[in-house]
Write a protein that holds these residues in place. Structure first.
Motif, mmCIF file in Angstrom:
data_model
loop_
_atom_site.group_PDB
_atom_site.id
_atom_site.type_symbol
_atom_site.label_atom_id
_atom_site.label_comp_id
_atom_site.label_asym_id
_atom_site.label_seq_id
_atom_site.Cartn_x
_atom_site.Cartn_y
_atom_site.Cartn_z
ATOM 1 N N GLY A 131 -1.564 -19.112 16.831
ATOM 2 C CA GLY A 131 -1.030 -20.360 17.355
ATOM 3 C C GLY A 131 -2.125 -21.123 18.069
ATOM 4 N N GLY A 132 -1.757 -22.189 18.801
ATOM 5 C CA GLY A 132 -2.760 -23.015 19.481
ATOM 6 C C GLY A 132 -3.662 -22.219 20.386
ATOM 7 N N ASP A 133 -3.053 -21.484 21.363
ATOM 8 C CA ASP A 133 -3.867 -20.659 22.252
ATOM 9 C C ASP A 133 -3.333 -19.242 22.306
ATOM 10 O OD1 ASP A 133 -1.533 -21.193 23.549
ATOM 11 O OD2 ASP A 133 -2.446 -21.731 25.479
ATOM 12 N N GLU A 134 -2.760 -18.787 21.180
ATOM 13 C CA GLU A 134 -2.209 -17.439 21.085
ATOM 14 C C GLU A 134 -3.067 -16.607 20.143
ATOM 15 O OE1 GLU A 134 2.518 -17.202 21.888
ATOM 16 O OE2 GLU A 134 1.929 -17.836 19.900
ATOM 17 N N PHE A 135 -3.389 -15.405 20.589
ATOM 18 C CA PHE A 135 -4.177 -14.471 19.795
ATOM 19 C C PHE A 135 -3.423 -13.156 19.674
ATOM 20 C CE2 PHE A 135 -7.223 -17.440 21.477
ATOM 21 C CZ PHE A 135 -8.149 -17.626 20.465
ATOM 22 N N VAL A 136 -3.720 -12.415 18.609
ATOM 23 C CA VAL A 136 -3.208 -11.061 18.436
ATOM 24 C C VAL A 136 -4.394 -10.142 18.200
ATOM 25 C CG1 VAL A 136 -1.844 -9.505 16.965
ATOM 26 C CG2 VAL A 136 -0.983 -11.774 17.516
ATOM 27 N N VAL A 137 -4.403 -9.001 18.891
ATOM 28 C CA VAL A 137 -5.414 -7.974 18.672
ATOM 29 C C VAL A 137 -4.677 -6.695 18.280
ATOM 30 C CG1 VAL A 137 -7.200 -6.541 19.724
ATOM 31 C CG2 VAL A 137 -7.054 -8.978 20.287
ATOM 32 N N VAL A 138 -5.123 -6.045 17.209
ATOM 33 C CA VAL A 138 -4.528 -4.798 16.733
ATOM 34 C C VAL A 138 -5.607 -3.727 16.794
ATOM 35 C CG1 VAL A 138 -3.311 -3.630 14.862
ATOM 36 C CG2 VAL A 138 -2.986 -6.080 15.206
ATOM 37 N N VAL A 139 -5.331 -2.648 17.501
ATOM 38 C CA VAL A 139 -6.298 -1.571 17.708
ATOM 39 C C VAL A 139 -5.671 -0.269 17.235
ATOM 40 C CG1 VAL A 139 -7.716 -0.310 19.378
ATOM 41 C CG2 VAL A 139 -7.284 -2.776 19.688
ATOM 42 N N GLY A 140 -6.373 0.483 16.404
ATOM 43 C CA GLY A 140 -5.864 1.739 15.870
ATOM 44 C C GLY A 140 -6.478 2.955 16.543
ATOM 45 N N GLU A 141 -5.885 4.120 16.219
ATOM 46 C CA GLU A 141 -6.375 5.438 16.647
ATOM 47 C C GLU A 141 -6.432 5.569 18.172
ATOM 48 O OE1 GLU A 141 -9.969 6.402 14.658
ATOM 49 O OE2 GLU A 141 -9.157 6.129 12.653
ATOM 50 N N LEU A 142 -5.393 5.093 18.823
ATOM 51 C CA LEU A 142 -5.267 5.271 20.280
ATOM 52 C C LEU A 142 -4.605 6.615 20.539
ATOM 53 C CD1 LEU A 142 -4.018 1.666 21.150
ATOM 54 C CD2 LEU A 142 -6.325 2.575 21.496
ATOM 55 N N ARG A 143 -5.195 7.421 21.438
ATOM 56 C CA ARG A 143 -4.663 8.766 21.649
ATOM 57 C C ARG A 143 -3.338 8.757 22.409
ATOM 58 N NH1 ARG A 143 -9.480 12.085 24.283
ATOM 59 N NH2 ARG A 143 -9.614 10.123 25.450
ATOM 60 N N ASP A 144 -3.193 7.800 23.341
ATOM 61 C CA ASP A 144 -1.959 7.750 24.129
ATOM 62 C C ASP A 144 -1.826 6.365 24.749
ATOM 63 O OD1 ASP A 144 -3.845 7.747 26.213
ATOM 64 O OD2 ASP A 144 -3.676 9.919 26.480
ATOM 65 N N GLU A 145 -0.783 6.208 25.576
ATOM 66 C CA GLU A 145 -0.531 4.904 26.186
ATOM 67 C C GLU A 145 -1.629 4.536 27.169
ATOM 68 O OE1 GLU A 145 2.913 2.614 28.795
ATOM 69 O OE2 GLU A 145 3.445 4.386 27.619
ATOM 70 N N ASP A 146 -2.189 5.507 27.870
ATOM 71 C CA ASP A 146 -3.265 5.208 28.818
ATOM 72 C C ASP A 146 -4.461 4.573 28.105
ATOM 73 O OD1 ASP A 146 -1.756 6.213 30.858
ATOM 74 O OD2 ASP A 146 -2.681 8.219 30.828
ATOM 75 N N ALA A 147 -4.789 5.101 26.931
ATOM 76 C CA ALA A 147 -5.883 4.510 26.163
ATOM 77 C C ALA A 147 -5.550 3.073 25.787
ATOM 78 C CB ALA A 147 -6.158 5.340 24.905
ATOM 79 N N ALA A 148 -4.299 2.825 25.423
ATOM 80 C CA ALA A 148 -3.875 1.464 25.084
ATOM 81 C C ALA A 148 -4.003 0.536 26.281
ATOM 82 C CB ALA A 148 -2.440 1.478 24.564
ATOM 83 N N VAL A 149 -3.662 1.052 27.472
ATOM 84 C CA VAL A 149 -3.764 0.226 28.688
ATOM 85 C C VAL A 149 -5.220 -0.104 28.994
ATOM 86 C CG1 VAL A 149 -3.408 0.240 31.197
ATOM 87 C CG2 VAL A 149 -1.603 1.072 29.671
ATOM 88 N N ARG A 150 -6.114 0.866 28.783
ATOM 89 C CA ARG A 150 -7.525 0.608 29.050
ATOM 90 C C ARG A 150 -8.058 -0.496 28.121
ATOM 91 N NH1 ARG A 150 -7.549 6.276 29.751
ATOM 92 N NH2 ARG A 150 -8.257 6.617 27.601
ATOM 93 N N ILE A 151 -7.663 -0.439 26.845
ATOM 94 C CA ILE A 151 -8.079 -1.494 25.918
ATOM 95 C C ILE A 151 -7.514 -2.836 26.364
ATOM 96 C CG2 ILE A 151 -7.824 -2.363 23.546
ATOM 97 C CD1 ILE A 151 -9.850 -0.173 23.726
ATOM 98 N N GLY A 152 -6.237 -2.850 26.795
ATOM 99 C CA GLY A 152 -5.623 -4.104 27.234
ATOM 100 C C GLY A 152 -6.344 -4.690 28.437
ATOM 101 N N ASP A 153 -6.745 -3.840 29.385
ATOM 102 C CA ASP A 153 -7.479 -4.333 30.567
ATOM 103 C C ASP A 153 -8.827 -4.933 30.159
ATOM 104 O OD1 ASP A 153 -5.480 -3.605 32.305
ATOM 105 O OD2 ASP A 153 -6.312 -1.601 32.700
ATOM 106 N N LYS A 154 -9.505 -4.284 29.214
ATOM 107 C CA LYS A 154 -10.779 -4.843 28.753
ATOM 108 C C LYS A 154 -10.584 -6.231 28.129
ATOM 109 C CE LYS A 154 -13.592 -2.301 26.401
ATOM 110 N NZ LYS A 154 -14.075 -1.365 25.358
#
Length: 577
Positions: free
Chosen positions: A494-517
């Motif tokens: 969209g205008g200022d909307e982005f999507v990022v898809v990341v694979g091979e995350l071991r758990d939710e904590d790993a997903a949170v770390r990627i989100g913070d970055k």
């Protein structure tokens, strides 16, 4: 220039062949002397001839006219299209050391009648009948040519050979021993087998290419190769000896029928290979009309409406028409630098020389020698090989065009799947690329789907203009890409909307770390021409397979989490659920 030199050489060759028609000196008949078992005699220079038009004479009639016999006033071993009967007469002297089994070999397979009478002291000692009108099992020997065994004791013989045929009357006659003929025939069989194998390989290859590529050009080429190849197989006597020995109708119909088939294939193949329809529609119609004329002649031949000789004349007349009609187009294309057309011109030059020699041979205007009787076969093979080179060049051109089309298609697909401003995937590209990643998602290898909406972007557009806003979007897309691996995805949906898809995350904590970055990368100031500006982001994310496996459902989950983050004050990361 190379093609020009080739054509000049071929033309010179044709002129040399034509020069063979020079007047032959009149000579007196001689005697074929068989001195040893190693002797092999070419009978033609020693014989004399009587001819009749109505085919009513018998052997006594000929013997009564021996004083009228004359040396043949025709090229060596070649009466051409003579429609009557030729009686060839010669004397043979056999020494004591040469007595034994001999063979008379009439070396032209396509003779209807070749009947031999052997007399000694005015008494008939042997009478042998041969020719195409006999089944192979009915002939004196089951050979490729017309061979008749003779048991000759020492003494003087008179031999009379009666020859009659509906085609060309070519009569190379040789007295030889079984051992000598076997050695010579083994060489001929080897060369004919090689030629047949080449033709068969070209035929199978072209049919396979036609089947795989569905290009009628290869079918037309197969038609030409098959017609000419089977004609040569029959013309050289290989078919009668090895395939259809007891089917007389095959030997009668096959040679002219195959030549007509070959000419039909030549018309259609040249029209297709040179793409004449695209440059000269009327000439293309003329080429197809020529193929139709030959097809009608073929049907009339098979139906018995026209004779062998009529079909032979039609094929001789039409054989060079495809080349003559297409030559101007081929020449112009070669002059424009078409490499394939150079090979076409060389092939045509060689084939034309072969056809000229064959036409002169069957019309009785040049001597029948091993060279002249095989020139057309060699020329046909050479032309077929040249056409094979041309088709190889065309296939290479088609392959390159297909590769270019594939590259163009991939480029268009990339353009269709890519955001024109930022260079990352758009919504369409994301839909196609994310599915394989979601299919690989497992509880110990999660796939995170992050929906990112920029905060404070509208004031940048209002204050600095849309050009500055575009620069910000480009910078943000680049920063998001630097936070993930090459196998992961970034998309602008969209205008200022982005999507990022990341694979091979071991758990939710790993997903949170990627989100913070991701969140931190967006919040860093962006340099512009008029100074720096800052934007923030709110990120909602969902995990697959925990929150689902459908991309639409996961984006909806992430959107709900993003909305909750907006309500809670923006510039934060929220998990779905």
């Amino acid at each position: 220039m190379v093609v020009g030199r080739w054509l000049a050489v071929l033309l010179a060759g044709c002129l040399l062949v034509a020069a063979a028609r020079a007047e032959r000196p009149v000579r007196a008949p001689g005697i074929a002397v068989l001195e040893t078992r190693q002797t092999e005699v070419d009978v033609w220079p020693l014989l004399s001839v009587l001819t009749e038009e109505r085919a009513v004479w018998t052997l006594p009639d000929v013997l009564a006219r021996l004083s009228e016999r004359r040396p043949p006033q025709v090229p060596t071993s070649n009466f051409g299209e003579f429609g009557g009967v030729a009686w060839l007469v010669w004397d043979v002297e056999v020494t004591q050391s040469a007595a034994g089994e001999w063979l008379l070999d009439v070396g032209y397979p396509a003779l209807d009648h070749a009947d031999l009478y052997v007399l000694r002291e005015d008494r008939l000692t042997a009478q042998l009948r041969n020719g195409d009108w006999l089944r192979l099992s009915e002939r004196p020997l089951p050979t490729r040519t017309h061979v008749m065994p003779l048991n000759l004791s020492a003494g003087r013989y008179l031999m009379v050979l009666r020859v009659q045929t509906s085609g060309s009357m070519i009569v190379p006659v040789r007295l030889t021993t079984p051992q000598q003929r076997q050695m010579r025939e083994e060489r001929v069989q080897m060369l004919q087998g090689l030629a047949t194998g080449v033709m068969l390989s070209l035929l199978i290859y072209s049919l396979a290419q036609w089947y795989s590529l569905r290009d009628r050009m290869f079918a037309y080429y197969a038609l030409g190769v098959g017609g000419v190849g089977i004609f040569q197989f029959s013309f050289q006597g290989m078919g009668m000896q090895h395939v259809w020995g007891n089917a007389l109708w095959v030997s009668e119909l096959l040679p002219p029928a195959c030549i007509l088939v070959g000419v039909i294939g030549a018309f259609l193949f040249i029209d297709r290979a040179l793409e004449i329809r695209s440059t000269s529609p009327w000439l293309s119609r003329l080429m197809r009309g020529g193929a139709l004329v030959c097809t009608v002649a073929l049907v009339l031949l098979l139906a018995g409406v026209i004779s062998y000789r009529d079909a032979q004349r039609i094929s001789k007349l039409m054989g060079q028409v495809p080349t003559i009609l297409a030559l101007p187009i081929a020449w112009r294309r070669w002059r424009r630098g078409d490499r394939a057309t150079g090979y076409i011109l060389i092939g045509w030059g060689v084939y034309t020389a072969g056809v000229v020699v064959l036409a002169l041979l069957i019309s009785g205007r040049i001597p029948a020698t091993p060279v002249t009787m095989h020139v057309f076969q060699v020329a046909s093979l050479a032309e077929m090989v040249m056409w094979q080179v041309v088709m190889g060049i065309r296939m290479d051109t088609l392959r390159r065009a297909a590769e270019q089309d594939r590259h163009d298609g991939e480029r268009l697909r990339r353009l269709a799947d890519t955001d024109a401003l930022t260079g990352v995937l758009n919504r369409r590209g994301l839909q196609g690329a994310v599915v394989p990643m979601l299919q690989r998602a497992r509880p110990d290898a999660l796939v995170g789907v992050y929906l990112i909406d920029l905060d404070g972007f509208k004031p940048v557009n209002d204050r600095h203009g849309h050009h500055a806003g575009d620069s910000v979007l480009i910078e943000i897309a680049a920063r998001l890409g630097m936070q993930i691996r090459q196998a992961d995805l970034v998309a602008r949906i969209g205008g200022d909307e982005f999507v990022v898809v990341v694979g091979e995350l071991r758990d939710e904590d790993a997903a949170v770390r990627i989100g913070d970055k991701l969140l931190q990368s967006v919040q860093a100031p962006v340099s512009l021409e008029g100074g720096a500006c800052s934007v923030g982001a709110t990120i909602g994310f969902a995990l697959s397979p925990t929150d689902g496996t459908d991309v639409g459902h996961l984006l909806a989950q992430a959107d709900q989490a993003l909305y909750a983050g907006k309500l809670a004050g923006k510039r934060q990361l929220r998990r779905a659920g």
